[in-house]
Design a protein around this motif. Structure first.
Motif, mmCIF file in Angstrom:
data_model
loop_
_atom_site.group_PDB
_atom_site.id
_atom_site.type_symbol
_atom_site.label_atom_id
_atom_site.label_comp_id
_atom_site.label_asym_id
_atom_site.label_seq_id
_atom_site.Cartn_x
_atom_site.Cartn_y
_atom_site.Cartn_z
ATOM 1 N N ALA A 1 0.835 -1.202 0.000
ATOM 2 C CA ALA A 1 0.000 0.000 0.000
ATOM 3 C C ALA A 1 0.872 1.256 0.000
ATOM 4 O O ALA A 1 0.632 2.204 -0.757
ATOM 5 C CB ALA A 1 -0.933 -0.004 1.208
ATOM 6 N N ILE A 2 1.898 1.257 0.845
ATOM 7 C CA ILE A 2 2.815 2.398 0.899
ATOM 8 C C ILE A 2 3.574 2.527 -0.416
ATOM 9 O O ILE A 2 3.738 3.631 -0.948
ATOM 10 C CB ILE A 2 3.793 2.242 2.077
ATOM 11 C CG1 ILE A 2 3.041 2.395 3.409
ATOM 12 C CG2 ILE A 2 4.920 3.271 1.995
ATOM 13 C CD1 ILE A 2 3.872 2.083 4.630
ATOM 14 N N GLN A 3 4.027 1.403 -0.947
ATOM 15 C CA GLN A 3 4.768 1.444 -2.207
ATOM 16 C C GLN A 3 3.900 1.994 -3.330
ATOM 17 O O GLN A 3 4.339 2.802 -4.143
ATOM 18 C CB GLN A 3 5.261 0.041 -2.567
ATOM 19 C CG GLN A 3 6.188 0.020 -3.768
ATOM 20 C CD GLN A 3 5.744 -1.006 -4.794
ATOM 21 O OE1 GLN A 3 4.565 -1.125 -5.067
ATOM 22 N NE2 GLN A 3 6.705 -1.729 -5.335
ATOM 23 N N GLY A 4 2.641 1.564 -3.388
ATOM 24 C CA GLY A 4 1.737 2.067 -4.415
ATOM 25 C C GLY A 4 1.499 3.557 -4.291
ATOM 26 O O GLY A 4 1.463 4.290 -5.291
ATOM 27 N N ALA A 5 1.349 4.028 -3.049
ATOM 28 C CA ALA A 5 1.144 5.460 -2.824
ATOM 29 C C ALA A 5 2.377 6.260 -3.213
ATOM 30 O O ALA A 5 2.270 7.333 -3.821
ATOM 31 C CB ALA A 5 0.797 5.697 -1.351
ATOM 32 N N LEU A 6 3.560 5.745 -2.871
ATOM 33 C CA LEU A 6 4.794 6.430 -3.242
ATOM 34 C C LEU A 6 4.964 6.481 -4.761
ATOM 35 O O LEU A 6 5.409 7.484 -5.317
ATOM 36 C CB LEU A 6 5.996 5.715 -2.609
ATOM 37 C CG LEU A 6 6.149 5.828 -1.098
ATOM 38 C CD1 LEU A 6 7.273 4.912 -0.615
ATOM 39 C CD2 LEU A 6 6.413 7.262 -0.673
ATOM 40 N N TYR A 7 4.595 5.408 -5.407
ATOM 41 C CA TYR A 7 4.703 5.333 -6.857
ATOM 42 C C TYR A 7 3.826 6.400 -7.513
ATOM 43 O O TYR A 7 4.269 7.164 -8.383
ATOM 44 C CB TYR A 7 4.271 3.941 -7.318
ATOM 45 C CG TYR A 7 4.910 3.459 -8.595
ATOM 46 C CD1 TYR A 7 5.616 4.323 -9.427
ATOM 47 C CD2 TYR A 7 4.802 2.131 -8.979
ATOM 48 C CE1 TYR A 7 6.198 3.876 -10.591
ATOM 49 C CE2 TYR A 7 5.390 1.675 -10.149
ATOM 50 C CZ TYR A 7 6.080 2.550 -10.953
ATOM 51 O OH TYR A 7 6.661 2.106 -12.103
ATOM 52 N N ALA B 1 -2.795 3.077 -3.720
ATOM 53 C CA ALA B 1 -2.456 2.370 -2.481
ATOM 54 C C ALA B 1 -3.410 1.211 -2.236
ATOM 55 O O ALA B 1 -2.986 0.103 -1.859
ATOM 56 C CB ALA B 1 -2.490 3.347 -1.307
ATOM 57 N N MET B 2 -4.697 1.450 -2.463
ATOM 58 C CA MET B 2 -5.706 0.408 -2.254
ATOM 59 C C MET B 2 -5.474 -0.785 -3.172
ATOM 60 O O MET B 2 -5.455 -1.946 -2.729
ATOM 61 C CB MET B 2 -7.106 0.979 -2.491
ATOM 62 C CG MET B 2 -7.565 1.984 -1.456
ATOM 63 S SD MET B 2 -9.024 2.905 -2.015
ATOM 64 C CE MET B 2 -10.170 1.579 -2.391
ATOM 65 N N LEU B 3 -5.295 -0.512 -4.460
ATOM 66 C CA LEU B 3 -5.173 -1.596 -5.430
ATOM 67 C C LEU B 3 -3.845 -2.329 -5.312
ATOM 68 O O LEU B 3 -3.779 -3.548 -5.494
ATOM 69 C CB LEU B 3 -5.357 -1.046 -6.843
ATOM 70 C CG LEU B 3 -6.767 -0.549 -7.177
ATOM 71 C CD1 LEU B 3 -6.836 -0.043 -8.600
ATOM 72 C CD2 LEU B 3 -7.800 -1.655 -6.955
ATOM 73 N N THR B 4 -2.775 -1.595 -5.011
ATOM 74 C CA THR B 4 -1.476 -2.256 -4.854
ATOM 75 C C THR B 4 -1.469 -3.120 -3.599
ATOM 76 O O THR B 4 -0.900 -4.212 -3.586
ATOM 77 C CB THR B 4 -0.337 -1.227 -4.781
ATOM 78 O OG1 THR B 4 -0.447 -0.315 -5.870
ATOM 79 C CG2 THR B 4 1.018 -1.911 -4.857
ATOM 80 N N GLY B 5 -2.103 -2.621 -2.537
ATOM 81 C CA GLY B 5 -2.122 -3.362 -1.281
ATOM 82 C C GLY B 5 -3.045 -4.565 -1.272
ATOM 83 O O GLY B 5 -2.788 -5.544 -0.583
ATOM 84 N N THR B 6 -4.135 -4.501 -2.040
ATOM 85 C CA THR B 6 -5.137 -5.566 -1.967
ATOM 86 C C THR B 6 -5.357 -6.304 -3.281
ATOM 87 O O THR B 6 -5.996 -7.354 -3.288
ATOM 88 C CB THR B 6 -6.496 -4.991 -1.512
ATOM 89 O OG1 THR B 6 -6.998 -4.083 -2.515
ATOM 90 C CG2 THR B 6 -6.364 -4.242 -0.200
ATOM 91 N N GLY B 7 -4.833 -5.763 -4.396
ATOM 92 C CA GLY B 7 -5.111 -6.362 -5.704
ATOM 93 C C GLY B 7 -4.647 -7.799 -5.838
ATOM 94 O O GLY B 7 -5.374 -8.653 -6.350
ATOM 95 N N GLY B 8 -3.422 -8.086 -5.376
ATOM 96 C CA GLY B 8 -2.907 -9.447 -5.474
ATOM 97 C C GLY B 8 -3.734 -10.432 -4.667
ATOM 98 O O GLY B 8 -4.044 -11.531 -5.139
#
Length: 200
Positions: A102-108, A123-130
């Motif tokens: 989630a943090i990585q997605g937000a930073l990206y 952040a939502m999709l990176t943290g929960t998508g997988g």
């Protein structure tokens, strides 16, 4: 460096969660690899599409694929070394993966100059998508759709980073710890969001 560490933590944690689900569903070795890989990289692929990166950017993470494959292979062939620990500590691994990605997605999304709303969604999709793809492929109800609080903590990461409430490596790591702790507390304290069913 912070970004890379968070990515490695998330990749290992989610790859292992994919392996355990595959083994619970009695998948063969290829099924284990597929479920582990989509769990570890599915959120990032969805994020890339969201923020406008070509999907081919996923293949530039060769070292992460190598790490994930090594971890999954060891996990599959030597389950006695870790399965009992996973049953005890698996929730922590999942929380680590959620917070890291989630943090990585937000930073990206922030690095690409996107708006606050886009940062939160990234952040939502990176943290929960997988995890979402993993559960759908395994025929399970996605974890973030259950009563327990899950996706909210990914949203929190997006809000905090998008509003620049934390900066620098120390701030990011503090946020990482806070999200992990909140996720664990939400499970053990049985926190839940309001929900309602349609009664006849």
């Amino acid at each position: 460096m912070t970004w890379e560490i968070l990515t490695i933590i998330g990749t290992i944690a989610f790859a292992l969660s994919g392996v355990i689900v595959a083994m619970e569903e009695d998948y063969d070795l290829m099924g284990v690899y597929i479920l582990g890989l989509v769990t570890a990289f599915g959120g990032g692929a969805i994020r890339n599409l969201l923020v406008g990166l070509p999907i081919s950017a996923l293949w530039e993470q060769g070292h992460l694929f190598t790490i994930a494959l090594i971890v999954m292979t060891i996990a599959f062939f030597f389950p006695k070394l870790w399965v009992t620990k996973w049953m005890k500590w698996g929730l922590i691994f999942d929380a680590l993966g959620l917070a890291a990605f989630a943090i990585q997605g937000a930073l990206y999304a922030t690095s690409m100059g996107h708006s606050l709303s886009a940062i939160i969604v990234a952040a939502m999709l990176t943290g929960t998508g997988g995890g979402m793809i993993r559960d759908v492929l395994a025929g399970r109800k996605p974890i973030f759709l259950r009563n327990e609080i899950y996706i909210v903590w990914a949203m929190l990461a997006g809000i905090v980073i998008g509003l620049e409430l934390v900066t620098g490596t120390v701030g990011i790591m503090i946020l990482f710890v806070v999200i992990v702790v909140l996720r664990m507390l939400s499970v053990y304290m049985r926190w839940s969001l309001p929900h309602r069913t349609l009664s006849q």
